[in-house]
Design an enzyme around this catalytic site. Structure first.
Site, PDB file in Angstrom:
ATOM      1  N   TRP A 161       0.835  -1.217   0.000  1.00  0.00           N
ATOM      2  CA  TRP A 161       0.000   0.000   0.000  1.00  0.00           C
ATOM      3  C   TRP A 161       0.861   1.254   0.000  1.00  0.00           C
ATOM      4  O   TRP A 161       0.377   2.346  -0.256  1.00  0.00           O
ATOM      5  CB  TRP A 161      -0.991  -0.003   1.168  1.00  0.00           C
ATOM      6  CG  TRP A 161      -0.384   0.239   2.539  1.00  0.00           C
ATOM      7  CD1 TRP A 161       0.450  -0.585   3.214  1.00  0.00           C
ATOM      8  CD2 TRP A 161      -0.566   1.389   3.384  1.00  0.00           C
ATOM      9  NE1 TRP A 161       0.795  -0.033   4.432  1.00  0.00           N
ATOM     10  CE2 TRP A 161       0.177   1.179   4.566  1.00  0.00           C
ATOM     11  CE3 TRP A 161      -1.296   2.572   3.277  1.00  0.00           C
ATOM     12  CZ2 TRP A 161       0.232   2.091   5.610  1.00  0.00           C
ATOM     13  CZ3 TRP A 161      -1.247   3.488   4.327  1.00  0.00           C
ATOM     14  CH2 TRP A 161      -0.488   3.247   5.486  1.00  0.00           C
ATOM     15  N   ASP A 162       2.153   1.087   0.250  1.00  0.00           N
ATOM     16  CA  ASP A 162       3.093   2.196   0.157  1.00  0.00           C
ATOM     17  C   ASP A 162       2.928   2.932  -1.171  1.00  0.00           C
ATOM     18  O   ASP A 162       3.062   4.153  -1.249  1.00  0.00           O
ATOM     19  CB  ASP A 162       4.542   1.686   0.195  1.00  0.00           C
ATOM     20  CG  ASP A 162       4.862   0.804   1.384  1.00  0.00           C
ATOM     21  OD1 ASP A 162       3.918   0.240   1.961  1.00  0.00           O
ATOM     22  OD2 ASP A 162       6.046   0.667   1.715  1.00  0.00           O
ATOM     23  N   GLU A 168       1.611  -1.474  13.032  1.00  0.00           N
ATOM     24  CA  GLU A 168       1.675  -2.942  13.131  1.00  0.00           C
ATOM     25  C   GLU A 168       2.181  -3.412  14.494  1.00  0.00           C
ATOM     26  O   GLU A 168       2.336  -4.605  14.710  1.00  0.00           O
ATOM     27  CB  GLU A 168       2.555  -3.499  12.010  1.00  0.00           C
ATOM     28  CG  GLU A 168       1.907  -3.353  10.644  1.00  0.00           C
ATOM     29  CD  GLU A 168       2.854  -3.675   9.502  1.00  0.00           C
ATOM     30  OE1 GLU A 168       4.080  -3.528   9.698  1.00  0.00           O
ATOM     31  OE2 GLU A 168       2.370  -4.064   8.419  1.00  0.00           O
ATOM     32  N   LYS A 226       4.494   1.984  16.076  1.00  0.00           N
ATOM     33  CA  LYS A 226       5.509   1.808  15.029  1.00  0.00           C
ATOM     34  C   LYS A 226       5.437   2.935  14.013  1.00  0.00           C
ATOM     35  O   LYS A 226       6.448   3.458  13.578  1.00  0.00           O
ATOM     36  CB  LYS A 226       5.259   0.469  14.331  1.00  0.00           C
ATOM     37  CG  LYS A 226       6.276   0.110  13.276  1.00  0.00           C
ATOM     38  CD  LYS A 226       5.843  -1.168  12.563  1.00  0.00           C
ATOM     39  CE  LYS A 226       6.837  -1.604  11.518  1.00  0.00           C
ATOM     40  NZ  LYS A 226       6.274  -2.636  10.626  1.00  0.00           N
ATOM     41  N   GLN A 227       4.233   3.237  13.608  1.00  0.00           N
ATOM     42  CA  GLN A 227       4.106   4.285  12.606  1.00  0.00           C
ATOM     43  C   GLN A 227       2.766   4.979  12.755  1.00  0.00           C
ATOM     44  O   GLN A 227       1.825   4.433  13.315  1.00  0.00           O
ATOM     45  CB  GLN A 227       4.246   3.723  11.200  1.00  0.00           C
ATOM     46  CG  GLN A 227       3.019   3.066  10.615  1.00  0.00           C
ATOM     47  CD  GLN A 227       3.273   2.532   9.220  1.00  0.00           C
ATOM     48  OE1 GLN A 227       3.753   1.426   9.061  1.00  0.00           O
ATOM     49  NE2 GLN A 227       2.953   3.309   8.208  1.00  0.00           N
TER      50      GLN A 227
END
Lengths: 781, 781
Positions: free
Chosen positions: A369-370, A500, A612-613
């Protein structure tokens, strides 16, 4: 000497490469950094690429890596406990022919750069012209010294081709030198499970100064042929003779030996052509390869390099960003743009952008999906629409497989779940918490369409392709929620959000929000078509078999979907139980445990509050105009201190929101982190390869962050925020087929419409109508 | 014909084997059922075992399987995305020498039981005497017929030995028969990832009518030698000649050929000895093996079978259960007990009870929490204490590895996490949601100690061994919880309960409850020692380095641990968000989707309300006396209809609680399901092997369920519940070193104390003091 410095408040990062606006420079050689350097000095031209390996022998830690777009191996995936719906295979990017190797023997000593004394070592990546250069003086055991220089590139002009020039000059008399120029197709993937061989030898050819090896991949039956042509020069004059050859079927070489006196130099010019069954029949590969290689090698080296560099000039013309008074920031942004265009040029809709591009094997697969969330904005901003359209069509063409994927998971009525990782549309990832649960990726597909249409105005795309994707995804969302009696709302259980570091959670705010938005966007499109396009509307409704009751379902779910919010603070909850976690922030962490994913067990990470993000913040970035400045502030202030940014995709989003909130220090810190992720090896993993897709995030952090550019359904908005340390910021942006050049300095902003046609946009609160070839100027305070 | 019948309300089960109180009978042969039959007819003697494979060639679906206790292969575990704390290897039970194969050639036709016409086929497992018998008439392509019979067993008297007798009688003249008796060590595991060979050939021996092959395992370097001795008889008289031999290093055979007339018969008597480096040096294996095999084969076959059957008589003497008027139930319970004692006899503390025993390869490893939760109660009830003590010591001896395991996950202060799956104490499972999160297994270790002490009165065990395990586990619990501000309690995030159809949930009631109980039990033990054993107390506190502040921590956490309960109904919540799920029951499921783990994707299972196995109910069973009948009823009534029982460990617990609640139909349904799980192939997976550990659950469902036996810290309680269809129930139980024989009929109960010493127990609400050799009788209404 290996450049370890405590550079940020909480984390060690490495500083090793020299700062320069247009070059990446390694001065002096630190063996321990070689794998990292190999990643940094990677070369590519969209069709093929490879790591910045030495040409010569190197017995130290190294990952020899050369990769060709679209060639993959469907490795076994049936490991551990098989779950229904798991993919048939895990696609591995294939390490293929190593074409640029040479073995240098001097007076019977084989040159091993891990063993010799190297002086004046210098490796330079010329980003302006797109080539890699290396020079050093080597001291042999017998005390003699040689000066060696190499230049290597993969041609952007002729993307099946590459070339290198390798020069050895002796500083001593009576020096016997042998250059063995190698073509090695006896290559294994570093990430193979059992050191298996993924290639089958097919044939080899034999022409005077050429080598050619044709192999095919096991299981996937791609055929790839690598041909090399080798010319040797002594003191500038070509030596034409019957070179001796060595080797086996899959590793061959051509040898040239001579004796040099002080000042004499020999040169190898090696040309390579790689072609595959993606474009040719397998029967013709060897002969066509040889022909192409001869034609390619026939062009003088300088001219070939020049043609290549000209393409780079064109790319820089439309994509360069100039930052005043901060050479480090300047170097970083160019490095990120350079690596992106090395990976994907947009010429071929069969390819996509792997997280590691051509720089390593990690992650397998090509498409995440990046692409939609990060790369599409980059290519929308820096190229004509065709590049992003190719990326969108790639997904449209894989809709059938996305529907099949959802069907495997029990979804009906042509619902689609796009794969987490794929090569050809089939899911290639087999961790249940990702494959089955990280479903927010479906939202990114729709967001990319929305983004593309807003950027380009190409509304036809929706009617012809986009609505099919949106409809299938909405069919997925309405089946993926269920009604909760206690909440009296539609809830979504068993989800992994972009963060994640939480798996299988209930009611992830981001996923719920983007699902709700997809439904609303789908409804809005259908509503507009119904009103404005009475011809297409029934045709589309019929093609997709959309019923009124289905539309009502979309409405019902979108209106009654649950969004977890903390009543006391207004905080959007990353997931239902987030506040029940131990309330620590990153500042509570001992620096020695970072990155936590290399130091903590998975359960500990999962139950920790560390992120994480960007997750909630990712949603605030996508849908910025849906939220008040105060809502953004509440959430940023809460989540940012809890985010460890161990995904490369994280800091850029934080940088952009920090710009919105005018948090200058945080914005700069996050920019540094995203921009120099690999150059400073922030996550201690750049030796595996570069974080290619996150490089698009770096671009976003400059253009969307400091540049203050936002494109949504209301048009283009510009509201810049220049950090004090930068005296100026200049970048290009494509919008509605117009090229705008934007110059920001401390005192004013200039927006130049380079196109003939006029363009409308919003500058801060002003609506601007800017005629073609005109410039808008405003003072900044 | 293949016996598919719709037998239960919601699910298809197969009915294929004949009903008989002491035998499992297959009459007529259905090829498609062969893998299932092979599992059902498995043989074992605690040290080795194997599936009920045919001796002859069979080209259809089969899993040739022979396994030796304690011999395993540490297979690769680095697959997918590696997580910190994952084990170094995944231990595979090793498929080893196939010793009982024969190839029969008749007039040049090789007998393939998949191709020939078979008549009067009958395969019988004699559970009373412990051997497998098979007979049939085979029709050849040339029209001739032969009568074949085989008998096979693995000796319980000499557990390194096995034997078979194989007889062929011709019904026609001039029939050329060749028997090739094979020893095959060229064996691969069916579950190997890449069809790798896990064995290395070491040596082979050569004696007249013997074969011997010695191999070692790769990586784990176990040595195993299999020796066979072959005797041939013609019409009853031994034929002594120089048999010809065939074969390669790892697959050898002895041949005997002759011509038969009608009525003539030949017989092969094959004896096997398997010994390993667990007990011998690898140098002596071959010679010792040959010597042992000769001695073993020297004993007449009938006598060897008789010695073996006598051991079985002893086992049945203390473990048999007799059910009046329900032959199917009678057969089932004996089958379960039979397979358990085939798997584990308690003689050797190095071994444990794998979920598939010697009947298949699935699950790898040997030891799960099944041992403590299910098998320990069975062996406590049916054997002298030494067997269960051996099982407990197995874990005590692995405490260091459990501490190491917890350390890998970041736990300090000698906290222990026992492995989910192990061979030697090291974790062998690598799914994060299990390995790191299914931590309730730690509770079962403590419960087994508690159970053992209550059953045997051996309080010394706690002081010498048990407290070490309990203390290390409590150190784990107090680190695994954290304080939740919103709840003002200690919570436990990121857990997988016994119901593996929910993963990574927060606040699993069962895990919280057993953690709380472990802490309380530990505190109680220390408190009692402090009061009653002033000598040992300081010694133990010192050995384990337990401080006062640590004890206060245990108290604080055990008092303030959160237990999720629904306020409205008093329901104990399996996990925090359970009621937020879609409220369906199993009756809402289409039978075609069952078992759901073979039909649904994992995400769908996870977010569904369906329960794989007893979770809250497991806790109610363990700690029955902590709860009111009404609490048990509320939870049973809620959870039972939501449980799909796709773990073999589930129905038994439901059966027991149904007995407590006097739900007769449900109790019988659950008993049938646990007892005939493999005999009726309920979960459509018995072909992979039998569900050995759940067989202990079947015993529990009879003795703890219908028998109403419960042992806790207040002693032995008996409160039977005989279903109407059963006219009587008789079983033995060991308690405090006394053997009690319990006879229950519709009208009365007799409890015979077979021991010399008196015994105390509770019968319903009465406290009974029963002298040695006396009998308590009560009327039942």
């Amino acid at each position: 000497m290996n450049g370890l410095t405590l550079q940020t408040k909480y984390q060690k990062v490495k500083s090793y490469f020299k700062i320069d606006p247009w070059k990446i420079i390694e001065e002096g050689f630190v063996k321990e950094n070689q794998k990292w350097s190999e990643s940094i000095f990677s070369l590519g031209n969209g069709r093929m690429g490879g790591r910045g390996n030495f040409e010569e022998d190197f017995s130290g830690q190294t990952l020899l890596g050369n990769y060709v777009a679209g060639i993959y191996y469907p490795d076994k995936t049936r490991v551990g406990w098989w779950k229904n719906g798991y993919p048939e295979y895990f696609a591995k990017v294939l390490n293929s022919a190593h074409w640029h190797g040479v073995r240098i023997t001097v007076d019977e000593e084989i040159l091993d750069l891990n063993q010799c004394a190297l002086h004046q070592f210098r490796r330079v990546l010329h980003m302006d012209k797109g080539y890699l250069e290396r020079s050093f003086l080597v001291e042999l055991k017998n005390g003699k010294t040689l000066e060696i220089q190499s230049i290597r590139f993969l041609s952007m002009a002729w993307d099946e081709c590459g070339a290198m020039q390798y020069t050895i000059q002796s500083n001593d008399d009576h020096t016997n030198v042998c250059i063995e120029s190698i073509l090695d197709f006896d290559i294994r993937n570093e990430d193979s499970n059992y050191d298996e061989d993924f290639w089958t030898f097919e044939q080899t050819g034999n022409e005077q100064n050429m080598l050619g090896i044709h192999c095919s991949t096991k299981k996937s039956y791609f055929h790839l042929c690598c041909s090399t042509l080798h010319k040797f020069f002594l003191n500038g004059a070509e030596v034409v003779e019957n070179y001796s050859k060595n080797g086996t079927e899959r590793k061959q070489s051509i040898l040239y030996k001579t004796s040099l006196n002080a000042g004499d130099y020999i040169q190898l010019e090696k040309s390579v052509v790689q072609i595959s069954s993606l474009d040719y029949t397998s029967q013709e590969l060897l002969s066509v390869g040889f022909e192409k290689c001869k034609s390619w090698a026939n062009i003088p080296f300088e001219q070939r390099l020049n043609d290549h560099s000209n393409i780079w000039s064109d790319i820089w013309e439309s994509s360069d960003i100039q930052i005043g008074n901060d050479v480090e920031a300047q170097q970083s942004i160019r490095y990120n743009i350079f690596q992106l265009y090395q990976t994907y040029t947009g010429k071929d809709a069969r390819f996509n952008i792997g997280p590691k591009g051509f720089t390593g094997e990690k992650y397998g697969g090509a498409t995440y999906w990046d692409t939609e969330a990060y790369c599409v904005p980059f290519y929308l901003g820096t190229s004509t629409p065709i590049v992003s359209k190719n990326l969108l069509l790639y997904r449209y063409r894989q809709l059938d497989k996305a529907i099949e994927n959802a069907k495997k998971l029990g979804f009906i009525n042509n619902a689609a779940l796009y794969p987490m990782v794929t090569m050809n549309g089939e899911e290639c990832h087999n961790e249940w918490e990702i494959t089955f649960e990280e479903i927010h990726r479906n939202g990114a597909m729709v967001y990319a369409i929305y983004n593309y249409v807003n950027h380009t105005g190409d509304k036809e795309y929706i009617k012809d392709y986009g609505i099919d994707v949106i409809c299938a995804i909405n069919r997925f969302w309405i089946q993926r929620v269920h009604f909760s009696n206690p909440k009296n709302k539609y809830v979504m259980h068993g989800v992994t959000g972009p963060n994640e570091y939480e798996n299988n959670v209930n009611n992830n705010w981001y996923t719920l929000y983007i699902a709700k938005w997809c439904l609303e966007y789908g409804l809005q499109i259908l509503d507009e078509l119904k009103k404005n396009d009475t011809l297409s509307y029934p045709f589309i409704m019929n093609r997709l078999n959309i019923t009124e009751s289905e539309i009502n379902q979309w409405m019902n779910v979108s209106k009654n979907i649950y969004l977890p919010v903390d009543k006391h603070t207004g905080l959007f909850l990353q997931q239902e139980d987030y506040l029940d976690k131990e309330q620590l922030t990153v500042s509570d962490l001992d620096p020695s445990v970072r990155p936590i994913n290399q130091n903590w067990s998975w359960d500990r990470i999962l139950r920790s509050p560390f992120i994480k993000q960007a997750d909630v913040l990712q949603g605030l970035y996508f849908f910025e105009d849906h939220f008040t400045q105060n809502e953004i502030k509440i959430n940023f202030d809460y989540y940012e201190p809890r985010t460890v940014h161990e995904s490369s995709l994280s800091p850029c989003v934080h940088a952009i929101l920090a710009c919105r909130l005018r948090y200058e220090d945080k914005a700069k810190e996050m920019y540094h982190r995203t921009a120099r992720l690999d150059l400073n090896d922030y996550n201690n993993d750049s030796e595996d390869g570069l974080h290619i897709t996150s490089m698009a995030g770096t671009w976003m952090s400059v253009v969307h962050g400091f540049g203050g550019v936002k494109v949504n359904e209301n048009g283009l908005h510009i509201n810049p925020f220049l950090p004090k340390a930068w005296t100026s910021l200049q970048f290009m942006i494509y919008y509605m087929n117009r090229a705008l050049k934007i110059n920001i300095s401390a005192f004013k902003i200039e927006i130049n419409n380079l196109s003939e046609a006029n363009v409308d946009f919003h500058y801060k609160d002003q609506f601007i109508h800017l005629p073609g070839k005109d410039c808008f100027t405003a003072a900044l305070t």
